[in-house]
Scaffold this motif. Structure first.
Motif, PDB file in Angstrom:
ATOM      1  N   SER A 270       0.809  -1.225   0.000  1.00 39.61           N
ATOM      2  CA  SER A 270       0.000   0.000   0.000  1.00 39.61           C
ATOM      3  C   SER A 270       0.838   1.268   0.000  1.00 39.61           C
ATOM      4  O   SER A 270       0.294   2.364  -0.106  1.00 39.61           O
ATOM      5  CB  SER A 270      -0.922   0.013   1.228  1.00 39.61           C
ATOM      6  OG  SER A 270      -0.153   0.087   2.417  1.00 39.61           O
TER       7      SER A 270
ATOM      8  N   GLU B 275       4.198  -1.638 -12.329  1.00 39.92           N
ATOM      9  CA  GLU B 275       2.977  -1.982 -13.055  1.00 39.92           C
ATOM     10  C   GLU B 275       1.851  -2.373 -12.103  1.00 39.92           C
ATOM     11  O   GLU B 275       0.693  -2.022 -12.306  1.00 39.92           O
ATOM     12  CB  GLU B 275       3.267  -3.122 -14.022  1.00 39.92           C
ATOM     13  CG  GLU B 275       2.073  -3.491 -14.898  1.00 39.92           C
ATOM     14  CD  GLU B 275       2.422  -4.581 -15.900  1.00 39.92           C
ATOM     15  OE1 GLU B 275       1.495  -5.133 -16.513  1.00 39.92           O
ATOM     16  OE2 GLU B 275       3.627  -4.881 -16.059  1.00 39.92           O
ATOM     17  N   ARG B 276       2.193  -3.097 -11.051  1.00 43.26           N
ATOM     18  CA  ARG B 276       1.169  -3.617 -10.149  1.00 43.26           C
ATOM     19  C   ARG B 276       0.699  -2.604  -9.104  1.00 43.26           C
ATOM     20  O   ARG B 276      -0.489  -2.549  -8.783  1.00 43.26           O
ATOM     21  CB  ARG B 276       1.687  -4.856  -9.430  1.00 43.26           C
ATOM     22  CG  ARG B 276       1.903  -6.049 -10.343  1.00 43.26           C
ATOM     23  CD  ARG B 276       2.501  -7.220  -9.586  1.00 43.26           C
ATOM     24  NE  ARG B 276       1.647  -7.644  -8.479  1.00 43.26           N
ATOM     25  CZ  ARG B 276       1.962  -8.640  -7.638  1.00 43.26           C
ATOM     26  NH1 ARG B 276       3.124  -9.276  -7.779  1.00 43.26           N
ATOM     27  NH2 ARG B 276       1.142  -8.971  -6.672  1.00 43.26           N
ATOM     28  N   TYR B 277       1.630  -1.796  -8.587  1.00 47.00           N
ATOM     29  CA  TYR B 277       1.281  -0.948  -7.455  1.00 47.00           C
ATOM     30  C   TYR B 277       1.289   0.549  -7.751  1.00 47.00           C
ATOM     31  O   TYR B 277       0.455   1.283  -7.216  1.00 47.00           O
ATOM     32  CB  TYR B 277       2.227  -1.234  -6.280  1.00 47.00           C
ATOM     33  CG  TYR B 277       2.081  -2.634  -5.754  1.00 47.00           C
ATOM     34  CD1 TYR B 277       1.021  -2.979  -4.923  1.00 47.00           C
ATOM     35  CD2 TYR B 277       2.997  -3.624  -6.101  1.00 47.00           C
ATOM     36  CE1 TYR B 277       0.873  -4.264  -4.442  1.00 47.00           C
ATOM     37  CE2 TYR B 277       2.859  -4.923  -5.624  1.00 47.00           C
ATOM     38  CZ  TYR B 277       1.798  -5.237  -4.800  1.00 47.00           C
ATOM     39  OH  TYR B 277       1.648  -6.527  -4.329  1.00 47.00           O
TER      40      TYR B 277
ATOM     41  N   GLN C  73       0.615   2.078 -10.679  1.00 46.41           N
ATOM     42  CA  GLN C  73      -0.573   2.408 -11.452  1.00 46.41           C
ATOM     43  C   GLN C  73      -1.828   2.334 -10.589  1.00 46.41           C
ATOM     44  O   GLN C  73      -2.744   3.140 -10.718  1.00 46.41           O
ATOM     45  CB  GLN C  73      -0.691   1.454 -12.653  1.00 46.41           C
ATOM     46  CG  GLN C  73       0.456   1.566 -13.654  1.00 46.41           C
ATOM     47  CD  GLN C  73       0.580   2.968 -14.235  1.00 46.41           C
ATOM     48  OE1 GLN C  73      -0.414   3.650 -14.452  1.00 46.41           O
ATOM     49  NE2 GLN C  73       1.807   3.402 -14.486  1.00 46.41           N
ATOM     50  N   ARG C  74      -1.853   1.363  -9.709  1.00 48.84           N
ATOM     51  CA  ARG C  74      -2.982   1.247  -8.790  1.00 48.84           C
ATOM     52  C   ARG C  74      -3.038   2.455  -7.869  1.00 48.84           C
ATOM     53  O   ARG C  74      -4.121   2.964  -7.547  1.00 48.84           O
ATOM     54  CB  ARG C  74      -2.850  -0.040  -7.978  1.00 48.84           C
ATOM     55  CG  ARG C  74      -4.037  -0.313  -7.059  1.00 48.84           C
ATOM     56  CD  ARG C  74      -3.748  -1.479  -6.144  1.00 48.84           C
ATOM     57  NE  ARG C  74      -3.416  -2.699  -6.875  1.00 48.84           N
ATOM     58  CZ  ARG C  74      -3.035  -3.828  -6.295  1.00 48.84           C
ATOM     59  NH1 ARG C  74      -2.910  -3.874  -4.970  1.00 48.84           N
ATOM     60  NH2 ARG C  74      -2.758  -4.899  -7.007  1.00 48.84           N
ATOM     61  N   ALA C  75      -1.875   2.909  -7.429  1.00 50.82           N
ATOM     62  CA  ALA C  75      -1.820   4.073  -6.545  1.00 50.82           C
ATOM     63  C   ALA C  75      -2.314   5.331  -7.262  1.00 50.82           C
ATOM     64  O   ALA C  75      -3.002   6.166  -6.670  1.00 50.82           O
ATOM     65  CB  ALA C  75      -0.397   4.279  -6.032  1.00 50.82           C
TER      66      ALA C  75
ATOM     67  N   GLN D 212      -4.523   5.453  -9.709  1.00 52.86           N
ATOM     68  CA  GLN D 212      -5.969   5.343  -9.811  1.00 52.86           C
ATOM     69  C   GLN D 212      -6.644   5.654  -8.475  1.00 52.86           C
ATOM     70  O   GLN D 212      -7.652   6.361  -8.414  1.00 52.86           O
ATOM     71  CB  GLN D 212      -6.349   3.924 -10.279  1.00 52.86           C
ATOM     72  CG  GLN D 212      -7.849   3.675 -10.374  1.00 52.86           C
ATOM     73  CD  GLN D 212      -8.510   4.497 -11.461  1.00 52.86           C
ATOM     74  OE1 GLN D 212      -7.851   4.909 -12.417  1.00 52.86           O
ATOM     75  NE2 GLN D 212      -9.801   4.739 -11.328  1.00 52.86           N
ATOM     76  N   GLU D 213      -6.054   5.152  -7.405  1.00 50.92           N
ATOM     77  CA  GLU D 213      -6.613   5.406  -6.079  1.00 50.92           C
ATOM     78  C   GLU D 213      -6.518   6.884  -5.728  1.00 50.92           C
ATOM     79  O   GLU D 213      -7.437   7.461  -5.143  1.00 50.92           O
ATOM     80  CB  GLU D 213      -5.881   4.563  -5.033  1.00 50.92           C
ATOM     81  CG  GLU D 213      -6.493   4.658  -3.645  1.00 50.92           C
ATOM     82  CD  GLU D 213      -5.791   3.761  -2.633  1.00 50.92           C
ATOM     83  OE1 GLU D 213      -6.188   3.785  -1.453  1.00 50.92           O
ATOM     84  OE2 GLU D 213      -4.846   3.048  -3.027  1.00 50.92           O
TER      85      GLU D 213
END
Length: 305
Positions: free
Chosen positions: A29, A111-113, A115-117, A119-120
């Motif tokens: 996270s 790529e995994r975290y 990009q997710r961050a 978006q969040e």
């Protein structure tokens, strides 16, 4: 795990780097915070390049001595950095990346975290700027909700100024806090989020139990002024009062009491003889006195039909 002291003169250098390594543990996270810490450590050791440069295998039978030396140096540095990265991860993540070199590990984590961050971060900011305090909602509950948004953005390594957070919170307040907003902007004192919450709680307690009619805000004043004017009676003009008084004078010039006019002849009172059931123009005594020349005709007070 050992670290080389770059300067060779500071025996505590390795201890300091070990403290930096344990400062942030990646748990899935906090990727941005963790990778920033990793880059700071590897930059100090002149090994940051292994995060951005892939270690490609070479054929030592055809490679030059310099190419072989560069490859082996890169491999040593990559192995050390991989150990640093693994040591600062949770046990679950270590299982996923124990066979990765730093470059491949960094790319996969990005790529995994990352990009997710992103978006969040976008979703949190959208929620924050569209959240409005509802009528009857506790200002404490609203402030806690907004504070959670700020805390989450900071955890995602977003540089989110406190002044900007305060502006968004002030915008989210209902119209009954208009006076509070005005006072805040006129005040030059610096305010933190925690202090803002205290000020809002004080303002909230002042608003409870007070109706808008008793304690109007600047924006509601015109509405209240209109409402009050409905119950106010228009004053009689002095000109009209004077005319009626003069009409009630006798032929000798003596003023009579004010007589209320009536549209019904049966209820009317003559201004000349003060008898009821007719107006002055129909008064027998007035008509006879005019005929005899005792008074001059006066139409100023007569009422046109």
């Amino acid at each position: 795990m050992s670290f080389n002291n770059a300067s060779g003169s500071n025996p505590n250098g390795s201890f300091t780097l070990m403290n930096l390594c344990g400062k942030v543990t990646f748990d899935g996270s906090n990727f941005n915070e963790w990778i920033r810490n990793i880059r700071m450590i590897t930059r100090y050791e002149d090994k940051e390049y292994v995060l951005d440069k892939e270690l490609k295998e070479i054929d030592e039978t055809t490679a030059t001595p310099q190419e072989i030396a560069d490859f082996r140096a890169h491999e040593r540095d990559a192995t050390k950095v991989a150990c640093i990265m693994m040591a600062t991860m949770t046990a679950e993540l270590q299982k996923s990346y124990e066979d990765f070199y730093p470059y491949e590990m960094h790319q996969d984590l990005m790529e995994r975290y990352h990009q997710r961050a992103r978006q969040e971060r976008y979703e949190i900011i959208c929620s924050m700027i569209t959240t409005m305090m509802k009528d009857g909602e506790s200002v404490t509950s609203h402030m806690q909700k907004m504070q959670r948004y700020v805390d989450r953005l900071l955890k995602l390594n977003v540089n989110f100024p406190e002044d900007l957070a305060i502006d968004i919170i002030l915008h989210s307040l209902p119209s009954c806090y208009d006076q509070f907003r005005m006072t805040y902007h006129m005040n030059k004192e610096e305010v933190t989020l925690s202090k803002l919450q205290g000020l809002l709680k004080t303002a909230e307690s002042g608003l409870k139990g007070k109706s808008v009619a008793i304690t109007p805000t600047p924006n509601s004043t015109p509405v209240l002024a209109i409402g009050k004017s409905r119950g106010r009676k228009r004053k009689r003009s002095s000109k009209g009062t004077k005319a009626r008084t003069l009409d009630g004078s006798s032929s000798s010039g003596t003023k009579k009491g004010f007589i209320t006019p009536s549209s019904d002849p049966k209820e009317a009172e003559c201004f000349y003889c003060h008898e009821k059931a007719y107006w002055k123009r129909n008064c027998p005594k007035y008509q006879q006195d005019v005929k005899d020349g005792k008074v001059k005709p006066n139409h100023a007070g007569t009422k046109k039909k």
